[in-house]
Design a protein around this motif. Sequence first.
Motif, PDB file in Angstrom:
ATOM      1  N   ALA A 328       0.822  -1.216   0.000  1.00  0.00           N
ATOM      2  CA  ALA A 328       0.000   0.000   0.000  1.00  0.00           C
ATOM      3  C   ALA A 328       0.856   1.265   0.000  1.00  0.00           C
ATOM      4  O   ALA A 328       0.336   2.363   0.221  1.00  0.00           O
ATOM      5  CB  ALA A 328      -0.924   0.001   1.221  1.00  0.00           C
ATOM      6  N   MET A 329       2.149   1.123  -0.247  1.00  0.00           N
ATOM      7  CA  MET A 329       3.058   2.277  -0.214  1.00  0.00           C
ATOM      8  C   MET A 329       2.684   3.291  -1.287  1.00  0.00           C
ATOM      9  O   MET A 329       2.326   2.927  -2.417  1.00  0.00           O
ATOM     10  CB  MET A 329       4.499   1.799  -0.435  1.00  0.00           C
ATOM     11  N   GLU A 330       2.766   4.570  -0.932  1.00  0.00           N
ATOM     12  CA  GLU A 330       2.499   5.639  -1.881  1.00  0.00           C
ATOM     13  C   GLU A 330       3.422   6.813  -1.596  1.00  0.00           C
ATOM     14  O   GLU A 330       3.872   7.013  -0.461  1.00  0.00           O
ATOM     15  CB  GLU A 330       1.043   6.090  -1.813  1.00  0.00           C
ATOM     16  N   LEU A 331       3.723   7.580  -2.643  1.00  0.00           N
ATOM     17  CA  LEU A 331       4.539   8.771  -2.483  1.00  0.00           C
ATOM     18  C   LEU A 331       3.707   9.897  -1.888  1.00  0.00           C
ATOM     19  O   LEU A 331       2.490   9.972  -2.108  1.00  0.00           O
ATOM     20  CB  LEU A 331       5.118   9.203  -3.825  1.00  0.00           C
ATOM     21  N   MET A 332       4.360  10.761  -1.152  1.00  0.00           N
ATOM     22  CA  MET A 332       3.695  11.935  -0.595  1.00  0.00           C
ATOM     23  C   MET A 332       4.038  13.153  -1.451  1.00  0.00           C
ATOM     24  O   MET A 332       5.162  13.299  -1.931  1.00  0.00           O
ATOM     25  CB  MET A 332       4.158  12.176   0.851  1.00  0.00           C
ATOM     26  N   SER A 333       3.060  14.033  -1.627  1.00  0.00           N
ATOM     27  CA  SER A 333       3.355  15.286  -2.310  1.00  0.00           C
ATOM     28  C   SER A 333       4.266  16.134  -1.422  1.00  0.00           C
ATOM     29  O   SER A 333       4.374  15.908  -0.209  1.00  0.00           O
ATOM     30  CB  SER A 333       2.059  16.041  -2.612  1.00  0.00           C
ATOM     31  N   HIS A 334       4.910  17.111  -2.027  1.00  0.00           N
ATOM     32  CA  HIS A 334       5.813  17.963  -1.248  1.00  0.00           C
ATOM     33  C   HIS A 334       5.068  18.657  -0.117  1.00  0.00           C
ATOM     34  O   HIS A 334       5.556  18.715   1.033  1.00  0.00           O
ATOM     35  CB  HIS A 334       6.470  18.999  -2.168  1.00  0.00           C
ATOM     36  N   ASP A 335       3.866  19.168  -0.390  1.00  0.00           N
ATOM     37  CA  ASP A 335       3.093  19.864   0.639  1.00  0.00           C
ATOM     38  C   ASP A 335       2.705  18.932   1.782  1.00  0.00           C
ATOM     39  O   ASP A 335       2.747  19.316   2.960  1.00  0.00           O
ATOM     40  CB  ASP A 335       1.840  20.496   0.028  1.00  0.00           C
ATOM     41  N   GLU A 336       2.331  17.701   1.446  1.00  0.00           N
ATOM     42  CA  GLU A 336       1.965  16.732   2.480  1.00  0.00           C
ATOM     43  C   GLU A 336       3.174  16.396   3.350  1.00  0.00           C
ATOM     44  O   GLU A 336       3.056  16.280   4.584  1.00  0.00           O
ATOM     45  CB  GLU A 336       1.418  15.460   1.835  1.00  0.00           C
ATOM     46  N   PHE A 337       4.310  16.227   2.722  1.00  0.00           N
ATOM     47  CA  PHE A 337       5.525  15.900   3.471  1.00  0.00           C
ATOM     48  C   PHE A 337       5.911  17.054   4.391  1.00  0.00           C
ATOM     49  O   PHE A 337       6.240  16.844   5.569  1.00  0.00           O
ATOM     50  CB  PHE A 337       6.653  15.586   2.484  1.00  0.00           C
ATOM     51  N   ILE A 338       5.861  18.282   3.873  1.00  0.00           N
ATOM     52  CA  ILE A 338       6.198  19.448   4.683  1.00  0.00           C
ATOM     53  C   ILE A 338       5.243  19.571   5.873  1.00  0.00           C
ATOM     54  O   ILE A 338       5.658  19.848   7.011  1.00  0.00           O
ATOM     55  CB  ILE A 338       6.141  20.732   3.826  1.00  0.00           C
ATOM     56  N   GLN A 339       3.966  19.346   5.634  1.00  0.00           N
ATOM     57  CA  GLN A 339       2.977  19.452   6.709  1.00  0.00           C
ATOM     58  C   GLN A 339       3.262  18.440   7.815  1.00  0.00           C
ATOM     59  O   GLN A 339       3.139  18.757   9.008  1.00  0.00           O
ATOM     60  CB  GLN A 339       1.572  19.239   6.150  1.00  0.00           C
ATOM     61  N   SER A 340       3.650  17.241   7.437  1.00  0.00           N
ATOM     62  CA  SER A 340       3.957  16.227   8.451  1.00  0.00           C
ATOM     63  C   SER A 340       5.212  16.598   9.238  1.00  0.00           C
ATOM     64  O   SER A 340       5.321  16.277  10.426  1.00  0.00           O
ATOM     65  CB  SER A 340       4.135  14.861   7.785  1.00  0.00           C
ATOM     66  N   LEU A 341       6.165  17.282   8.600  1.00  0.00           N
ATOM     67  CA  LEU A 341       7.406  17.658   9.273  1.00  0.00           C
ATOM     68  C   LEU A 341       7.215  18.848  10.202  1.00  0.00           C
ATOM     69  O   LEU A 341       7.932  18.989  11.198  1.00  0.00           O
ATOM     70  CB  LEU A 341       8.483  17.990   8.235  1.00  0.00           C
ATOM     71  N   GLU A 342       6.265  19.703   9.882  1.00  0.00           N
ATOM     72  CA  GLU A 342       5.993  20.849  10.752  1.00  0.00           C
ATOM     73  C   GLU A 342       5.594  20.395  12.148  1.00  0.00           C
ATOM     74  O   GLU A 342       5.887  21.065  13.145  1.00  0.00           O
ATOM     75  CB  GLU A 342       4.906  21.724  10.131  1.00  0.00           C
TER      76      GLU A 342
END
Length: 627
Positions: A328-342
């Motif tokens: 079920a692996m999927e890539l994250m968009s840049h915005d999604e990745f940034i939001q998770s890192l915040e």
Amino acid sequence: MFDLGPSLNQLKEVWTTSKVNNRVGTDAHLFSMRLIKVEAFLEREHLMKEGKPVDRRKNVLEFGDDEVKEYAILSHRWMEQEVDYREMVKFAKMAVEERDEIRRRDDYGKILQSCEQAQKDGYEWLWVDTCCIDKRSSAELSEAINSMYRWYENAKVCYVYLHDVPGSSFPTARYKTYVKFKGWPEWFSRGWTLQELIAPSNVQFFNKDWRRIGDKKTLAPTLEAITGIPEHILIHGLNGNRPCVAQIMSWAGNRTTTRVEDRAYSLMGLLDVNMPMLYGEGKKAFHRLQLEIIRASNDQSIFAWHAAWVQPCSILADDPSDFEDCGAMELMSHDEFIQSLEQLNVPEEELDSLEDRLGSFPITNRGIQIWMLLTPCHGSRSVFQARLPCRRGPSDPPVAINLALWESNYYRRSMLSFEISPPEGPPQLRQVYLRHQDPPHDRNTTFEVDDSTLTENGFTCCGAYPEAFSGNTLTLTSTDPLCVKVYFDSQANHRFSVGFGKCSGKRWIHVGSVESNIIHPPPWEDYTWHKYIKMLVDTPEYAQPMNKACSGSEGYGQICVMQTRLPRTTRVLQISSVMWNNSRMCGVKLGVFDDPGFCDVSGEWTAFDVDVSGFLHVSLALISLFI
């Protein structure tokens, strides 16, 4: 009337011919495929069945361009006596007895039935991998394997022959009779058939009697349950919303191939890469495949595989099975990745530069150069958790993997169960080099431990982990790369642990901190296990001080010494080790001595070279000090 040149159809024919010839010069077949001429094959078979002579000069195999010809293609499970290219070419010139032997084979029957089905469906050409490739030519075999996904993709229809399905309908539930692949027909267990299922748009399934029992699009829900391939991929292929690398790898996780190299080669088309065939390279083929993917893509899910070993290993997986849990692996968009890192309190200035830095990771002679977000694991200086811009499900956080720092490079290592809790501090953006070569091979290492001086001075060995290392001869292997012994002095209430390990071809010894005045000590079993886990997790950190002291050795062997003072006493704990460069045996002496003058004790390793000529003349002072 002026001659305006050839007609449109004539131009098309000339262009098609020149297209093939211009690609390869006089050897047009090098970039085209051999195809069975269905009518010629069936005519020859009819004449032989009637006992009539056959035209020995008539070709059954001809070269054709897969982008021009309309052809059917066969997908099947190879058996022991497949009809190969040589037999197909020489067939008409063989003696009658030899021809009849081939015609009686079940595998010849597959070709015959495929031709009959192709003729019914209105196709003049058929491709069968067993007899349409001259496998005696390594160049032709390599070209065919690199082209095979496209050949299946361009086929008008793919006939899947399920030799072990006797029923008149496609199996929709697991059966005990199918022991090869979790209760499903054997065709689903093979590595090469994965691309043969996905690439063609029209896939027709046949049972052992060559009766049609379904097609891919109609059976898509059942096929998804069998293979793990999403239904929309089965129906529409990979040309639309392409899954990430890790998910595609997961589809091959529990499939098998006869040659280990084919585990990689059978995935090239699915992952849209090409590379030469090097049979004999073993698992290196899968490493090469991943490097080719990295050169063509910035998909970091390629690092999201499951590492089974705590010991440092290559950042590349050894086998598709390492990706089995990435379905079920999927890539994250840049915005999604940034939001998770915040949410992890990553500094804003680092987030601003993240998009450009994550865009590429070139392969250098030092390793894969890449920017990653790293967080130390439980205060360790050598083990880090890295977050990747991919996730295991739509609502999941970014995938985290563990990296071990060893000699200025980073290796992959497994994540132990207790490391699932958040590491310490916010992630820091660093440029690192990920080693895609495995560390030096670890051979078995034996430590001969002499702790008699300790026992003479009141210490007892209270435990060892693993428990199999109860004696003083410790043979470490790839499955048991570490042994920890715990010693206790009941009179002074001192205890300490000593780890004996091997890591990346290096032997190492580490003395844990000496503790005193323990008021409520835990059971020795628990204490020893805790020390073992701590040293196992931080092996790269604990191994490097001794490795650094021993680096650059040019002698026959080395004598290594480390001293540490016991708290609130005049005694010094000393570890002395003799290591010979051409031996996997290591002698270790543990002891204590009284030091009323409180001389300086560094707690660091010191190494001395011993060469062949000077070994017999080592002074008695050195012997008494180190041995």
